[in-house]
Design a protein around this motif. Structure first.
Motif, PDB file in Angstrom:
ATOM      1  N   LEU A  69       0.832  -1.218   0.000  1.00  0.00           N
ATOM      2  CA  LEU A  69       0.000   0.000   0.000  1.00  0.00           C
ATOM      3  C   LEU A  69       0.862   1.261   0.000  1.00  0.00           C
ATOM      4  CD1 LEU A  69      -2.872  -0.525   2.607  1.00  0.00           C
ATOM      5  CD2 LEU A  69      -3.120   0.216   0.227  1.00  0.00           C
ATOM      6  N   ALA A  70       1.849   1.259   0.894  1.00  0.00           N
ATOM      7  CA  ALA A  70       2.698   2.454   1.034  1.00  0.00           C
ATOM      8  C   ALA A  70       3.464   2.710  -0.262  1.00  0.00           C
ATOM      9  CB  ALA A  70       3.661   2.283   2.199  1.00  0.00           C
ATOM     10  N   ASN A  71       4.042   1.644  -0.817  1.00  0.00           N
ATOM     11  CA  ASN A  71       4.907   1.843  -1.978  1.00  0.00           C
ATOM     12  C   ASN A  71       4.135   2.176  -3.247  1.00  0.00           C
ATOM     13  OD1 ASN A  71       7.068   1.507  -0.337  1.00  0.00           O
ATOM     14  ND2 ASN A  71       7.299  -0.688  -0.756  1.00  0.00           N
ATOM     15  N   LEU A  76       1.745  12.525  -1.702  1.00  0.00           N
ATOM     16  CA  LEU A  76       1.453  12.540  -0.263  1.00  0.00           C
ATOM     17  C   LEU A  76      -0.033  12.306  -0.001  1.00  0.00           C
ATOM     18  CD1 LEU A  76       3.786  15.444   0.917  1.00  0.00           C
ATOM     19  CD2 LEU A  76       4.084  12.981   1.237  1.00  0.00           C
ATOM     20  N   GLU A  77      -0.877  12.837  -0.871  1.00  0.00           N
ATOM     21  CA  GLU A  77      -2.310  12.620  -0.677  1.00  0.00           C
ATOM     22  C   GLU A  77      -2.654  11.138  -0.852  1.00  0.00           C
ATOM     23  OE1 GLU A  77      -4.473  14.164   0.757  1.00  0.00           O
ATOM     24  OE2 GLU A  77      -6.378  13.348   0.077  1.00  0.00           O
ATOM     25  N   GLU A  78      -2.033  10.492  -1.836  1.00  0.00           N
ATOM     26  CA  GLU A  78      -2.277   9.046  -2.000  1.00  0.00           C
ATOM     27  C   GLU A  78      -1.790   8.283  -0.773  1.00  0.00           C
ATOM     28  OE1 GLU A  78      -1.868   8.945  -6.880  1.00  0.00           O
ATOM     29  OE2 GLU A  78      -0.643   7.547  -5.709  1.00  0.00           O
ATOM     30  N   LEU A  79      -0.675   8.725  -0.215  1.00  0.00           N
ATOM     31  CA  LEU A  79      -0.154   8.050   0.980  1.00  0.00           C
ATOM     32  C   LEU A  79      -1.105   8.234   2.157  1.00  0.00           C
ATOM     33  CD1 LEU A  79       2.312   6.441   2.047  1.00  0.00           C
ATOM     34  CD2 LEU A  79       3.209   8.612   2.878  1.00  0.00           C
ATOM     35  N   ARG A  80      -1.631   9.449   2.293  1.00  0.00           N
ATOM     36  CA  ARG A  80      -2.578   9.715   3.388  1.00  0.00           C
ATOM     37  C   ARG A  80      -3.820   8.827   3.238  1.00  0.00           C
ATOM     38  NH1 ARG A  80      -6.856  12.293   4.815  1.00  0.00           N
ATOM     39  NH2 ARG A  80      -7.313  13.066   2.721  1.00  0.00           N
ATOM     40  N   ILE A 155       4.177   6.596  14.115  1.00  0.00           N
ATOM     41  CA  ILE A 155       2.850   5.992  14.288  1.00  0.00           C
ATOM     42  C   ILE A 155       1.795   7.075  14.063  1.00  0.00           C
ATOM     43  CG2 ILE A 155       1.309   4.857  15.959  1.00  0.00           C
ATOM     44  CD1 ILE A 155       3.672   3.085  15.500  1.00  0.00           C
ATOM     45  N   PRO A 156       0.846   6.873  13.162  1.00  0.00           N
ATOM     46  CA  PRO A 156      -0.095   7.961  12.845  1.00  0.00           C
ATOM     47  C   PRO A 156      -1.390   7.941  13.650  1.00  0.00           C
ATOM     48  CG  PRO A 156      -0.289   6.245  11.201  1.00  0.00           C
ATOM     49  CD  PRO A 156       0.736   5.763  12.193  1.00  0.00           C
ATOM     50  N   PRO A 175       6.599   1.106   6.936  1.00  0.00           N
ATOM     51  CA  PRO A 175       6.601   1.300   5.481  1.00  0.00           C
ATOM     52  C   PRO A 175       5.977   2.629   5.067  1.00  0.00           C
ATOM     53  CG  PRO A 175       5.840  -0.909   6.020  1.00  0.00           C
ATOM     54  CD  PRO A 175       5.952  -0.158   7.324  1.00  0.00           C
ATOM     55  N   PHE A 176       4.979   3.087   5.842  1.00  0.00           N
ATOM     56  CA  PHE A 176       4.308   4.338   5.482  1.00  0.00           C
ATOM     57  C   PHE A 176       5.206   5.547   5.764  1.00  0.00           C
ATOM     58  CE2 PHE A 176       0.903   1.283   6.160  1.00  0.00           C
ATOM     59  CZ  PHE A 176       0.126   1.484   5.038  1.00  0.00           C
ATOM     60  N   VAL A 177       5.893   5.524   6.904  1.00  0.00           N
ATOM     61  CA  VAL A 177       6.729   6.701   7.214  1.00  0.00           C
ATOM     62  C   VAL A 177       7.962   6.713   6.295  1.00  0.00           C
ATOM     63  CG1 VAL A 177       8.063   5.801   9.187  1.00  0.00           C
ATOM     64  CG2 VAL A 177       7.564   8.191   9.070  1.00  0.00           C
ATOM     65  N   LEU A 178       8.460   5.533   5.929  1.00  0.00           N
ATOM     66  CA  LEU A 178       9.594   5.503   4.992  1.00  0.00           C
ATOM     67  C   LEU A 178       9.165   6.024   3.615  1.00  0.00           C
ATOM     68  CD1 LEU A 178      11.258   2.078   5.921  1.00  0.00           C
ATOM     69  CD2 LEU A 178      12.045   4.394   6.510  1.00  0.00           C
ATOM     70  N   ARG A 179       7.951   5.652   3.209  1.00  0.00           N
ATOM     71  CA  ARG A 179       7.438   6.166   1.926  1.00  0.00           C
ATOM     72  C   ARG A 179       7.211   7.678   2.031  1.00  0.00           C
ATOM     73  NH1 ARG A 179       8.161   5.588  -3.138  1.00  0.00           N
ATOM     74  NH2 ARG A 179       6.413   6.291  -4.384  1.00  0.00           N
ATOM     75  N   HIS A 180       6.755   8.115   3.197  1.00  0.00           N
ATOM     76  CA  HIS A 180       6.556   9.555   3.430  1.00  0.00           C
ATOM     77  C   HIS A 180       7.880  10.301   3.185  1.00  0.00           C
ATOM     78  CE1 HIS A 180       3.759  12.259   6.079  1.00  0.00           C
ATOM     79  NE2 HIS A 180       4.343  12.973   5.135  1.00  0.00           N
TER      80      HIS A 180
END
Ligand code: URA
Length: 265
Positions: A69-71, A76-80, A155-156, A175-180
């Motif tokens: 999902l993250a990758n 940024l909007e897609e990541l959110r 952690i979000p 994975p999400f914060v690394l993609r961020h």
């Protein structure tokens, strides 16, 4: 308010209320004295942490789903949106809001904290409670406000009762914060506290050893390592006034690098 006045107010708040020299010294542009000088950053780039995990996290494929999902996020909007729809992290169910980020993603400077607290959970924004207010005062003293950096957390979602996030929760959110970071491509990273430092650098040495030292961190899909400065978490500074001296030294370390990286000649 001028940077100098903000710095003076912070010093007063931290208990430096007596002038010991006849002549005023402008310490903001000076090297930190040897006693508190951090040692040289490691030449080998650090890599994000991997934790020993409960096998069912792997069996259920939750980590792979997080990575996929993250990758897949290209913005940024897609990541959110990907995080908002990620159901494998159970923190999501207990939280009021997803706390994604605040500040300026174009600024080239990114701060990463641990996890939202009660105020952040209510507002859906990171670092708006007491520790965020201290951080804002500290950063104002070196000329930074939220137009000059982006701030987020490993952690979000708020862990219930502000408990520490578990290794499994960190692994699922990493994975999400690394993609961020990869999408923002910051020139410099600041890691606030032990959890963010361990998660992003993979270094277990502890925040007291690592603070104030620039480390090069490898981020998946970024060609070059990103220089990262671990600092004490502002919540720790609220509990431990004696650590403010080191925190001030770290702010100067950050300011010196910012001046080098962002000041165009
Ligand atoms: N502490 C954190 O690490 N992050 C926040 O957003 C608030 C407090």
């Amino acid at each position: 308010m001028s940077d100098a006045l903000s710095a003076l107010k912070l010093q007063l708040e931290w208990g430096a209320d007596e002038a010991l020299c006849e002549q005023a010294l402008d310490r903001r542009g000076r090297a930190v004295p040897p006693a508190s000088q951090p040692s040289v950053a490691s030449a080998i780039p650090a890599s994000p942490a991997s934790f020993a995990l409960a096998p069912d996290l792997f069996r259920g494929g939750a980590v792979s789903r997080a990575e996929a999902l993250a990758n897949a996020a290209q913005t940024l909007e897609e990541l959110r949106l990907a995080l908002a729809g990620f159901e494998d992290c159970t923190l999501r169910a207990a939280a009021t809001n997803l706390v994604f980020a605040d500040g300026n993603p174009e600024a080239g400077l990114m701060f990463i904290g641990e996890a939202p607290g009660a105020e952040e959970d209510r507002a859906g924004l990171p670092f708006v409670g007491p520790s965020g207010q201290l951080l804002d005062r500290m950063l104002r003293s070196i000329g930074l406000d939220r137009s000059k950096f982006l701030i987020t957390n490993v952690i979000p979602w708020r862990p219930p009762g502000n408990r520490n996030p578990t290794d499994a929760e960190v692994t699922l959110c990493l994975p999400f914060v690394l993609r961020h970071i990869a999408l923002v491509r910051p020139k410099l990273l600041v890691l606030l506290g032990a959890l963010a430092t361990k998660a992003i650098t993979g270094n277990n040495a502890g925040i007291r050893r690592l603070r104030g030292k620039w480390l090069d961190v490898r981020i998946p899909s970024l060609a070059d390592p990103v220089p990262a400065l671990p600092m004490y978490h502002p919540a720790y500074l609220l509990r431990t006034p004696g650590a403010k001296r080191e925190a001030w030294a770290d702010l100067i370390t950050l300011k010196l690098r910012l001046d080098r990286v962002f000041t165009k000649n």
